[in-house]
Each structure stands twice: as structure tokens, then as C-alpha cells.
Design an enzyme around this catalytic site. Structure first.
Site, short mmCIF file in Angstrom:
data_model
loop_
_atom_site.label_atom_id
_atom_site.label_comp_id
_atom_site.label_asym_id
_atom_site.label_seq_id
_atom_site.Cartn_x
_atom_site.Cartn_y
_atom_site.Cartn_z
CG HIS A 305 -2.06 0.93 1.15
ND1 HIS A 305 -1.98 2.27 1.43
CD2 HIS A 305 -3.34 0.70 0.74
CE1 HIS A 305 -3.16 2.83 1.23
NE2 HIS A 305 -4.00 1.90 0.82
CG ASP A 363 -8.32 -4.27 -2.84
OD1 ASP A 363 -7.49 -3.33 -2.93
OD2 ASP A 363 -9.54 -4.11 -2.92
C1 SDX Z 1 -6.17 0.19 -2.90
O1 SDX Z 1 -4.31 4.63 -1.95
C2 SDX Z 1 -5.30 4.04 -1.36
O2 SDX Z 1 -5.70 4.43 -0.30
C3 SDX Z 1 -5.90 2.85 -2.14
C4 SDX Z 1 -6.91 2.02 -1.39
C5 SDX Z 1 -8.18 2.79 -1.10
O3 SDX Z 1 -8.91 2.38 -0.21
O4 SDX Z 1 -8.49 3.72 -1.90
O5 SDX Z 1 -6.36 1.57 -0.16
C6 SDX Z 1 -7.34 0.82 -2.21
O6 SDX Z 1 -5.89 0.55 -4.00
C7 SDX Z 1 -5.35 -0.84 -2.14
C8 SDX Z 1 -4.11 -1.32 -2.96
C9 SDX Z 1 -4.59 -2.40 -3.96
N1 SDX Z 1 -3.54 -2.75 -4.89
C10 SDX Z 1 -2.93 -3.96 -4.86
O7 SDX Z 1 -3.13 -4.79 -3.99
C11 SDX Z 1 -1.99 -4.21 -6.03
C12 SDX Z 1 -0.65 -4.78 -5.51
N2 SDX Z 1 0.04 -3.72 -4.75
C13 SDX Z 1 1.04 -2.94 -5.49
O8 SDX Z 1 0.71 -2.69 -6.82
C14 SDX Z 1 1.53 -1.74 -4.68
O9 SDX Z 1 1.78 -2.18 -3.40
C15 SDX Z 1 0.67 -0.50 -4.59
C16 SDX Z 1 0.29 0.02 -5.93
C17 SDX Z 1 -0.56 -0.76 -3.80
C18 SDX Z 1 1.48 0.58 -3.85
O10 SDX Z 1 2.49 0.91 -4.66
P1 SDX Z 1 3.62 1.96 -4.21
O11 SDX Z 1 3.31 2.69 -2.98
O12 SDX Z 1 3.90 2.76 -5.42
O13 SDX Z 1 4.73 0.99 -3.79
P2 SDX Z 1 5.93 0.74 -4.69
O14 SDX Z 1 5.43 0.33 -6.05
O15 SDX Z 1 6.82 1.91 -4.60
O16 SDX Z 1 6.55 -0.54 -3.97
C19 SDX Z 1 7.60 -0.39 -3.06
C20 SDX Z 1 8.43 -1.64 -3.27
C21 SDX Z 1 8.82 -1.83 -4.75
O17 SDX Z 1 10.04 -2.54 -4.76
P3 SDX Z 1 11.39 -1.66 -5.02
O18 SDX Z 1 11.18 -0.92 -6.33
O19 SDX Z 1 11.51 -0.71 -3.83
O20 SDX Z 1 12.48 -2.70 -5.09
O21 SDX Z 1 7.67 -2.81 -2.92
C22 SDX Z 1 7.47 -3.62 -4.07
C23 SDX Z 1 7.75 -2.77 -5.29
O22 SDX Z 1 8.23 -3.57 -6.34
N3 SDX Z 1 6.07 -4.02 -4.03
C24 SDX Z 1 5.63 -5.27 -4.24
C25 SDX Z 1 4.24 -5.20 -4.06
N4 SDX Z 1 3.88 -3.94 -3.77
C26 SDX Z 1 5.00 -3.21 -3.76
N5 SDX Z 1 6.28 -6.41 -4.55
C27 SDX Z 1 5.49 -7.52 -4.69
N6 SDX Z 1 4.16 -7.55 -4.53
C28 SDX Z 1 3.49 -6.41 -4.21
N7 SDX Z 1 2.17 -6.42 -4.05
#
Ligand code: SDX
Length: 428
Positions: A305, A363
Site C-alpha cells: 500500500h 483487497d
Molecule cells: C487500494 O491509496 C489508497 O488508499 C488505495 C486504497 C483505497 O482504499 O483507496 O487503499 C485501495 O488501492 C489498495 C491497494 C490495492 N492494490 C494492490 O493490492 C496491487 C498490488 N500492490 C502494489 O501494486 C503496490 O503495493 C501498490 C500500488 C498498492 C502501492 O504501490 P507503491 O506505494 O507505489 O509501492 P511501490 O510500487 O513503490 O513498492 C515499493 C516496493 C517496490 O520494490 P522496489 O522498487 O523498492 O524494489 O515494494 C514492491 C515494489 O516492487 N512491491 C511489491 C508489491 N507492492 C510493492 N512487490 C510484490 N508484490 C506487491 N504487491
């Protein structure tokens, strides 16, 4: 005494005011920065940017706290219900008995759609994703409800808010019925909000339908948990659309479109499909490896998140609901739930997820409950959209009612070509 920060750029020293919130980090006010220092700030994804002032919802990502108008989500999920949470988000206080009865009366009597909108559905293919239908139909509401389009009229803003909260379940249920070739059901005023939605989705003319109170309560809780969440992507979309003066139906349609993405509201559908693809507990290590592989675009859906760097408090409540609902339905040994719990256990012990503070989000478990209720995965995000409509419309009303509000217009870091002269085709 007003706090401030000094920013030195070359020979210039700029004084930037610091504003202190009720809760959370201070904010550095950079509104005069470009005028005084001829520089922009740079923050793609707005990870360090407060786009507005708000009094509606507060999240502490480190503590895993979520407050709606100051009330912790855990207390509301346990003791309140969705329409009461709608009132709280819209008006800022919990309603008394008279206010609650009046609000419920107004919502209940706005659940029907203009009859002609039924024909609008006919233009879609039967296999259209319900989110596509919802974006279209909600946007089209501005073609039917001309008496609640004037955003400068507080009464019309109020009517638009009531209409949206009341009609989204009807529209989502119609999108579902249309996709499975069954006739639409009209809302039933004797049913509560969540029960009415279940009835509109699952009743058929060939037999009577009785709402299961356990499922209705679980649906109501899911709706409470998804109602608002500060300035997430879809809420920011609604605010930006609203800042141009677009009508409220168009703004909510924009929010629905943004929510559809698998990184946002589409994650509940993507998560359940991922859990089904994993299928059995012994295949979990392969997916954990893929999620950690930088060269593999696969991510664990339902994990991570932008704000929560601790457990998403909604996921905790959702996990309890999943146990309750599946237990009462006699499917506590549901293989998908077993895979989800084992995946969560393994991931939370894995250095990669621990170091990046990746926890299950809202989710991760919601899809398991909705699947157990009989919804196809394509209906998971529409249900999220129903729930979040009150958050979108509350944030929209807050913005529109702010006398200092202006059109949102970010700038950029331009890395394109410098000015150059046109070259005729014969010389290229
Ligand atoms: C919702 O914003 C809100 O409030 C949203 C929400 C709401 O109620 O409105 O809470 C609803 O959207 C919840 C989130 C649902 N999405 C998912 O479950 C999809 C999977 N999650 C990822 O896509 C990700 O965690 C996000 C999009 C939710 C957050 O992305 P960020 O904050 O941009 O995090 P990031 O991409 O910068 O990740 C940080 C690190 C990265 O690695 P590095 O580049 O630092 O090496 O963590 C890794 C990412 O690759 N990472 C994951 C991961 N999520 C982040 N690696 C594996 N699996 C994951 N799910």
C-alpha cells in the site's frame, strides 16, 4: 507562532510557512515557491505531497490507523452500519435518531433509476465488464438529472449526493443482471441498503428471494470498510475533475474509471484470480519468488500500500468477516481461503515483504467473501465503487464548498526538444 522553513536557492532565501495538522505530519506550504523562486517541486505519484486540506478521513500508515471523521474504523465496523457511516462522512457527525431516519428515508426513496436508463444498458455487449457499464451509466446520469447539475447550488449538490449514494447499487446490480442475461430487479424499499443490493443482484422472477441476514451484514461491513480513504487515486481523480466545474455525475464516473485499475480498486478481482491461479498451498513458494523477481512484473495482488506500512486495519476486519461468513456458509475449508491464509503467513515471514513493509491490504480478503456470497470476480470492483461513492462525493462536496478552491493544474519537468523550426517533407 507560525512555523516556517527557509529554502536557499542560489542567492535567494525563501521563507515557506509550515502548517500543523490535527493529526499527522506538518505540511510545507510551497504555493508561492514558483512566483518567488521560479522553480517547481517534483513529486511524481505525489508520495510527499498534500494536495488539499480535508477534515473527512485520516490514515496513519505506520500505526495502521484509519479514522472517519475521527472515529476508528474498527469501532464503526463493529457498532455502526453503512448508511450511518455515509451520514458521518457527508455531514461530519454521527446522526441522532431523527437525522438517521430522515437520511435513510431520503436514500431509500432515490434508489430507482429514470426508467429510460434501462435502455442505455441495451447498448452494451452482454459480456461487457460491469465497470465499463457503470462508467457509462453513471456518466449518463448527467443527461437525466438536470435538476442536480448546478454545482454552485448547495441544494443541487445535496440532491446529487443523495442520488449517487442511492442509485449506485441499483446501477451495479443492473450491470450484473445484464451481464448474465437475467431481468433487472427494482429496488425494494422495505429492505435495508445492503439487503436491497443483494436482492437486486440475486432475486429472479421465477421464485421468491429471502435476504440472508448474515450475508447482508457482511456486505454492509464491506461497504463501511471501503467508504473513504483520504486522497487515494480515485478520490484525487474526482477532486481534479470537480475542480474544473464538471457536474457531479461526470466526476463520479471519472472516479469509477480510475478505481478500475488493478493497482487500485481492481486489485480485489486480480487478487482472487491470483489466489485461484495459485490453487494449492504447495504452489505458493513459486509465486512468492515471482513477486520478488525484479524482472517479473508479477506482484502479489492484495499486498502492499502507498500509505500503510503496517497492517491495513480494514484487512484485519475483513479477515474476521471472511472467517465468519465462510464458517456460517459451512465452507470454512474453502481452498482459496486456505491459500490466502498460508500466503499471508509465508509472506509476512519473508525478508523481502518485511523489509518493504508489504502487508495485506483491504483487497486481500474481500474477494474471498464476495466469491462466497456468489458474486463473479467481475463484480468485486463495482461493489468497491458502490461503497466508495460516499467518500468520493463527500470529498467532492468539501472541495466545491471551499471558497479558496481553484482548478487543479500540475506543472512538469520538461525533458523534450528545445524550440526548433519546421522542416518541409521534401527536406526530411
Ligand atoms: C487500494 O491509496 C489508497 O488508499 C488505495 C486504497 C483505497 O482504499 O483507496 O487503499 C485501495 O488501492 C489498495 C491497494 C490495492 N492494490 C494492490 O493490492 C496491487 C498490488 N500492490 C502494489 O501494486 C503496490 O503495493 C501498490 C500500488 C498498492 C502501492 O504501490 P507503491 O506505494 O507505489 O509501492 P511501490 O510500487 O513503490 O513498492 C515499493 C516496493 C517496490 O520494490 P522496489 O522498487 O523498492 O524494489 O515494494 C514492491 C515494489 O516492487 N512491491 C511489491 C508489491 N507492492 C510493492 N512487490 C510484490 N508484490 C506487491 N504487491
Amino acid at each position: 507562532m507560525t512555523k516556517s522553513a527557509k529554502l536557499t536557492i542560489g542567492e535567494k532565501v525563501i521563507d515557506l510557512p509550515i502548517h500543523s495538522p490535527t493529526l499527522g505530519p506538518d505540511v510545507l506550504d510551497i504555493r508561492k515557491l514558483y512566483a518567488e523562486a521560479d522553480v517547481f517541486t517534483y513529486d511524481p505519484g505525489f508520495t510527499s505531497t498534500a494536495a488539499c486540506e480535508s477534515t473527512i478521513t485520516y490514515i496513519d500508515g505506520d500505526k495502521g490507523e484509519l479514522l472517519y471523521r475521527g472515529y476508528p474504523i474498527e469501532q464503526l465496523a463493529e457498532r455502526s452500519h453503512y448508511l450511518e457511516v455515509c451520514y458521518l462522512l457527508l455531514y461530519g457527525e454521527l446522526p441522532n435518531a431523527a437525522q438517521a431516519a430522515d437520511f435513510e428515508y431520503r436514500i431509500t426513496r432515490h434508489t430507482m433509476l429514470h426508467e429510460q436508463i434501462h435502455y442505455f444498458f441495451r447498448g452494451f455487449r452482454r459480456d461487457s465488464h460491469p465497470m465499463a457499464t457503470m462508467v457509462g451509466v453513471v456518466g449518463a446520469m448527467s443527461a437525466f438529472y438536470h435538476d442536480s447539475l448546478d454545482i454552485n447550488d448547495p441544494w443541487q449538490r445535496e440532491v446529487a449526493a443523495i442520488r449517487m449514494i442511492a442509485k449506485l447499487p441499483t446501477i451495479a446490480a443492473m450491470a450484473y443482471k445484464y451481464s448474465i442475461g437475467q431481468p433487472f430487479n427494482y429496488p425494494q424499499n422495505h429492505l435495508d441498503y445492503a439487503g436491497n443490493f443483494l436482492h437486486m443482484c440475486f432475486a429472479v422472477p421465477a421464485e421468491s428471494y429471502t435476504v440472508n441476514p448474515v450475508l447482508a451484514k457482511a456486505m454492509d461491513r464491506i461497504m463501511m470498510l471501503h467508504a473513504d480513504h483520504e486522497q487515494n487515486a480515485s478520490t484525487s481523480t474526482v477532486r481534479l475533475a470537480g475542480s474544473s466545474g464538471a457536474n457531479p455525475f461526470a466526476c463520479i464516473a471519472a472516479g469509477i474509471a480510475c478505481l478500475w485499475g488493478p493497482a487500485h480498486g481492481g486489485a480485489n478481482q486480480a487478487c482472487l484470480e491470483m489466489l485461484r491461479e495459485i490453487g494449492t498451498v504447495d504452489r505458493i513458494p513459486e509465486y512468492i519468488r515471482r513477486a520478488k523477481d525484479k524482472d517479473d512484473p508479477f506482484r502479489l495482488m492484495g499486498f502492499g500500500h502507498r500509505v500503510y506500512k503496517n497492517f491495513d486495519p480494514r484487512a484485519k476486519v475483513m479477515k474476521e468477516s471472511a472467517d465468519d461468513v465462510l464458517g456460517l456458509l459451512g465452507i470454512e475449508n474453502n481452498p482459496t481461503l486456505q491459500v490466502a491464509k498460508e500466503l499471508e503467513r509465508i509472506a509476512l515471514e519473508d525478508e523481502y515483504f518485511v523489509s518493504k513493509k508489504l502487508y495485506p491490504n483491504v483487497d486481500f480478503y474481500s474477494g474471498i467473501i464476495l466469491d462466497a456470497m456468489g458474486f463473479p470476480t467481475s463484480m468485486f470492483t463495482p461493489i468497491f465503487a458502490i461503497s466508495r461513492t460516499v467518500g468520493w462525493i463527500s470529498q467532492w462536496k468539501e472541495m466545491i464548498g471551499d471558497p479558496t478552491q481553484k482548478i487543479g493544474r500540475p506543472r512538469q519537468l520538461y525533458k523534450g526538444e528545445k524550440t526548433r523550426d519546421y522542416v518541409d517533407l521534401r527536406h526530411r
